[in-house]
Design a protein around this motif. Sequence first.
Motif, PDB file in Angstrom:
ATOM      1  N   PRO A  31     -25.455  12.661 -28.376  1.00  0.00           N
ATOM      2  CA  PRO A  31     -26.135  13.945 -28.592  1.00  0.00           C
ATOM      3  C   PRO A  31     -25.297  14.865 -29.474  1.00  0.00           C
ATOM      4  O   PRO A  31     -24.080  14.941 -29.323  1.00  0.00           O
ATOM      5  CB  PRO A  31     -26.287  14.505 -27.169  1.00  0.00           C
ATOM      6  N   GLU A  32     -25.944  15.562 -30.387  1.00  0.00           N
ATOM      7  CA  GLU A  32     -25.259  16.475 -31.303  1.00  0.00           C
ATOM      8  C   GLU A  32     -25.607  17.918 -30.952  1.00  0.00           C
ATOM      9  O   GLU A  32     -26.780  18.288 -30.908  1.00  0.00           O
ATOM     10  CB  GLU A  32     -25.676  16.196 -32.749  1.00  0.00           C
ATOM     11  N   VAL A  33     -24.590  18.712 -30.680  1.00  0.00           N
ATOM     12  CA  VAL A  33     -24.794  20.130 -30.399  1.00  0.00           C
ATOM     13  C   VAL A  33     -24.900  20.872 -31.727  1.00  0.00           C
ATOM     14  O   VAL A  33     -24.000  20.809 -32.561  1.00  0.00           O
ATOM     15  CB  VAL A  33     -23.642  20.705 -29.551  1.00  0.00           C
ATOM     16  N   THR A  34     -25.997  21.573 -31.930  1.00  0.00           N
ATOM     17  CA  THR A  34     -26.194  22.324 -33.172  1.00  0.00           C
ATOM     18  C   THR A  34     -26.002  23.819 -32.969  1.00  0.00           C
ATOM     19  O   THR A  34     -25.943  24.570 -33.944  1.00  0.00           O
ATOM     20  CB  THR A  34     -27.595  22.062 -33.742  1.00  0.00           C
ATOM     21  N   PHE A  35     -25.923  24.260 -31.715  1.00  0.00           N
ATOM     22  CA  PHE A  35     -25.637  25.660 -31.422  1.00  0.00           C
ATOM     23  C   PHE A  35     -25.214  25.767 -29.967  1.00  0.00           C
ATOM     24  O   PHE A  35     -25.723  25.063 -29.091  1.00  0.00           O
ATOM     25  CB  PHE A  35     -26.860  26.548 -31.643  1.00  0.00           C
ATOM     26  N   ALA A  36     -24.282  26.682 -29.699  1.00  0.00           N
ATOM     27  CA  ALA A  36     -23.890  26.994 -28.328  1.00  0.00           C
ATOM     28  C   ALA A  36     -23.365  28.427 -28.314  1.00  0.00           C
ATOM     29  O   ALA A  36     -22.466  28.768 -29.080  1.00  0.00           O
ATOM     30  CB  ALA A  36     -22.808  26.026 -27.819  1.00  0.00           C
ATOM     31  N   GLY A  37     -23.948  29.248 -27.463  1.00  0.00           N
ATOM     32  CA  GLY A  37     -23.496  30.633 -27.392  1.00  0.00           C
ATOM     33  C   GLY A  37     -24.404  31.484 -26.523  1.00  0.00           C
ATOM     34  O   GLY A  37     -25.563  31.132 -26.262  1.00  0.00           O
ATOM     35  N   THR A  38     -23.874  32.595 -26.066  1.00  0.00           N
ATOM     36  CA  THR A  38     -24.643  33.528 -25.249  1.00  0.00           C
ATOM     37  C   THR A  38     -25.574  34.339 -26.143  1.00  0.00           C
ATOM     38  O   THR A  38     -25.159  34.844 -27.182  1.00  0.00           O
ATOM     39  CB  THR A  38     -23.715  34.468 -24.477  1.00  0.00           C
TER      40      THR A  38
ATOM     41  N   LEU B  36     -35.287  13.600 -30.361  1.00  0.00           N
ATOM     42  CA  LEU B  36     -35.417  14.606 -29.309  1.00  0.00           C
ATOM     43  C   LEU B  36     -34.637  15.854 -29.693  1.00  0.00           C
ATOM     44  O   LEU B  36     -33.478  15.784 -30.108  1.00  0.00           O
ATOM     45  CB  LEU B  36     -34.871  14.047 -27.994  1.00  0.00           C
ATOM     46  N   GLY B  37     -35.279  17.008 -29.576  1.00  0.00           N
ATOM     47  CA  GLY B  37     -34.613  18.285 -29.807  1.00  0.00           C
ATOM     48  C   GLY B  37     -34.782  19.172 -28.591  1.00  0.00           C
ATOM     49  O   GLY B  37     -35.900  19.382 -28.125  1.00  0.00           O
ATOM     50  N   LEU B  38     -33.673  19.650 -28.036  1.00  0.00           N
ATOM     51  CA  LEU B  38     -33.713  20.473 -26.826  1.00  0.00           C
ATOM     52  C   LEU B  38     -33.039  21.812 -27.061  1.00  0.00           C
ATOM     53  O   LEU B  38     -31.943  21.890 -27.622  1.00  0.00           O
ATOM     54  CB  LEU B  38     -32.992  19.775 -25.667  1.00  0.00           C
ATOM     55  N   TYR B  39     -33.724  22.876 -26.639  1.00  0.00           N
ATOM     56  CA  TYR B  39     -33.115  24.197 -26.529  1.00  0.00           C
ATOM     57  C   TYR B  39     -32.969  24.466 -25.034  1.00  0.00           C
ATOM     58  O   TYR B  39     -33.979  24.579 -24.331  1.00  0.00           O
ATOM     59  CB  TYR B  39     -34.018  25.275 -27.129  1.00  0.00           C
ATOM     60  N   ILE B  40     -31.748  24.586 -24.550  1.00  0.00           N
ATOM     61  CA  ILE B  40     -31.525  24.774 -23.119  1.00  0.00           C
ATOM     62  C   ILE B  40     -30.984  26.177 -22.877  1.00  0.00           C
ATOM     63  O   ILE B  40     -29.932  26.554 -23.410  1.00  0.00           O
ATOM     64  CB  ILE B  40     -30.539  23.733 -22.569  1.00  0.00           C
ATOM     65  N   LEU B  41     -31.691  26.941 -22.089  1.00  0.00           N
ATOM     66  CA  LEU B  41     -31.291  28.303 -21.727  1.00  0.00           C
ATOM     67  C   LEU B  41     -30.879  28.288 -20.262  1.00  0.00           C
ATOM     68  O   LEU B  41     -31.704  28.123 -19.366  1.00  0.00           O
ATOM     69  CB  LEU B  41     -32.455  29.271 -21.954  1.00  0.00           C
ATOM     70  N   ALA B  42     -29.583  28.445 -20.016  1.00  0.00           N
ATOM     71  CA  ALA B  42     -29.047  28.375 -18.650  1.00  0.00           C
ATOM     72  C   ALA B  42     -27.916  29.387 -18.512  1.00  0.00           C
ATOM     73  O   ALA B  42     -27.676  30.207 -19.404  1.00  0.00           O
ATOM     74  CB  ALA B  42     -28.571  26.957 -18.342  1.00  0.00           C
ATOM     75  N   ASP B  43     -27.189  29.308 -17.391  1.00  0.00           N
ATOM     76  CA  ASP B  43     -26.072  30.233 -17.178  1.00  0.00           C
ATOM     77  C   ASP B  43     -24.825  29.797 -17.924  1.00  0.00           C
ATOM     78  O   ASP B  43     -23.916  30.612 -18.154  1.00  0.00           O
ATOM     79  CB  ASP B  43     -25.759  30.329 -15.681  1.00  0.00           C
ATOM     80  N   HIS B  44     -24.739  28.504 -18.271  1.00  0.00           N
ATOM     81  CA  HIS B  44     -23.557  27.967 -18.937  1.00  0.00           C
ATOM     82  C   HIS B  44     -23.978  26.991 -20.038  1.00  0.00           C
ATOM     83  O   HIS B  44     -25.143  26.587 -20.123  1.00  0.00           O
ATOM     84  CB  HIS B  44     -22.652  27.240 -17.936  1.00  0.00           C
TER      85      HIS B  44
ATOM     86  N   LEU C 232     -27.340  29.668 -24.591  1.00  0.00           N
ATOM     87  CA  LEU C 232     -28.243  28.766 -25.295  1.00  0.00           C
ATOM     88  C   LEU C 232     -27.466  27.581 -25.856  1.00  0.00           C
ATOM     89  O   LEU C 232     -26.491  27.755 -26.583  1.00  0.00           O
ATOM     90  CB  LEU C 232     -28.944  29.513 -26.436  1.00  0.00           C
ATOM     91  N   THR C 233     -27.894  26.384 -25.480  1.00  0.00           N
ATOM     92  CA  THR C 233     -27.325  25.152 -26.026  1.00  0.00           C
ATOM     93  C   THR C 233     -28.441  24.400 -26.733  1.00  0.00           C
ATOM     94  O   THR C 233     -29.455  24.069 -26.120  1.00  0.00           O
ATOM     95  CB  THR C 233     -26.738  24.249 -24.928  1.00  0.00           C
ATOM     96  N   ALA C 234     -28.283  24.155 -28.027  1.00  0.00           N
ATOM     97  CA  ALA C 234     -29.267  23.405 -28.802  1.00  0.00           C
ATOM     98  C   ALA C 234     -28.718  22.006 -29.060  1.00  0.00           C
ATOM     99  O   ALA C 234     -27.592  21.848 -29.538  1.00  0.00           O
ATOM    100  CB  ALA C 234     -29.574  24.109 -30.121  1.00  0.00           C
TER     101      ALA C 234
END
Length: 360
Positions: free
Chosen positions: A257-264, A236-244, A282-284
């Motif tokens: 779960p492994e975070v591969t990116f996190a940032g505004t 499973l691969g998720l790109y999550i676009l939220a406020d946080h 964006l949290t990947a």
Amino acid sequence: MKRRILALLFALLATQLGSLISPAYACGCGAMVPDGMSRIGVDREVSAVRWDGRAEQIVMRFTVGGDAKRAAWIMPVPGRATVELGDDRVFRDLAWLIRPERKARTYFWPRDSDWPFSSGSSDGATAAPPGAGAPAVGVVGREQLGDFDVARLTATDPDALRDWLESNGFKLPDRLATELKPYVDQKWEYVAVRLAPKEQGKPLRGELDPLKIRFDSDKLVYPMRLSRLARTPQSLGLYILADHRMEPSSPIGGAAPEVTFAGTVAPEGAVGELTGGKPAFLTAIDQRFPEPSRIDGDHELRAAPADTPYRRAVYHDELLTVGDGIPVWLLTVIGALAAMAGAVTAAFVSLRIRRRRATA
């Protein structure tokens, strides 16, 4: 409007009025069933989820393999959903946004590819490490979207849902009704999809067109329970676009779960259209499920304790140099040799002076 949020949906399906055996595979967003004795597998599932605290939008794309020429797929959703074709460019744009940062990493002593061992040079790259009405089944809507025949349903009885699906070309295994019951009890609705291939007789392979689903919800949920039916490991691969920055509240039976990116990010293009042109965090996330039968629920995603940024790095190894590319190690060796020569000369001069004094 239901008060739970859903996440993803994708679709691959087909019109098959023959009998189906138990599914060869299931996917992270629902159940996928091939026709007859054929097989179908999801090599990779990628989903982009936009959640603003009130509504959720999901764009999903699967890469599939196998020999199935038709397949059926169903996805539970926590509220009334709208479905349309997604923009495939969103995944290209997201891949660019999370691209690794390139950094230089120096080393002192020459390696095999450096002078004087070789005249060439090399790069070393390492990566540090997204309510039913009175009838048992109600048809909310049905539309043809590209290759997809999409039906949006409500159901108060899992067996009635199964019967309706089968009578409309969605022949699903009996045990799927058992897995659907928790969603029926919670009065979730369903998106049922079947693929209408452009070229008859060819198997379903490669990347399928993405679908986009939208519904209101005050919680971010990614339906995963139906993936218990899968017979092979799931990815499973998720790109999550939220406020946080977002994180799953538990691994629900999979690997951590492994975070591969996190940032505004301030996205443009297809991702900008998904966020309404507004910046988003964006949290990947990547996650593997080696034993799908251990999946014990749906993903519920929550805000992380802090919006800590993270970006993978790809290191470019370089020989440490100064000036016009002069290796530091060479200057160090020359300096050391000069110092040694100076010490030897000084010792020789001192010895001569002592001898002269001794003979004076």
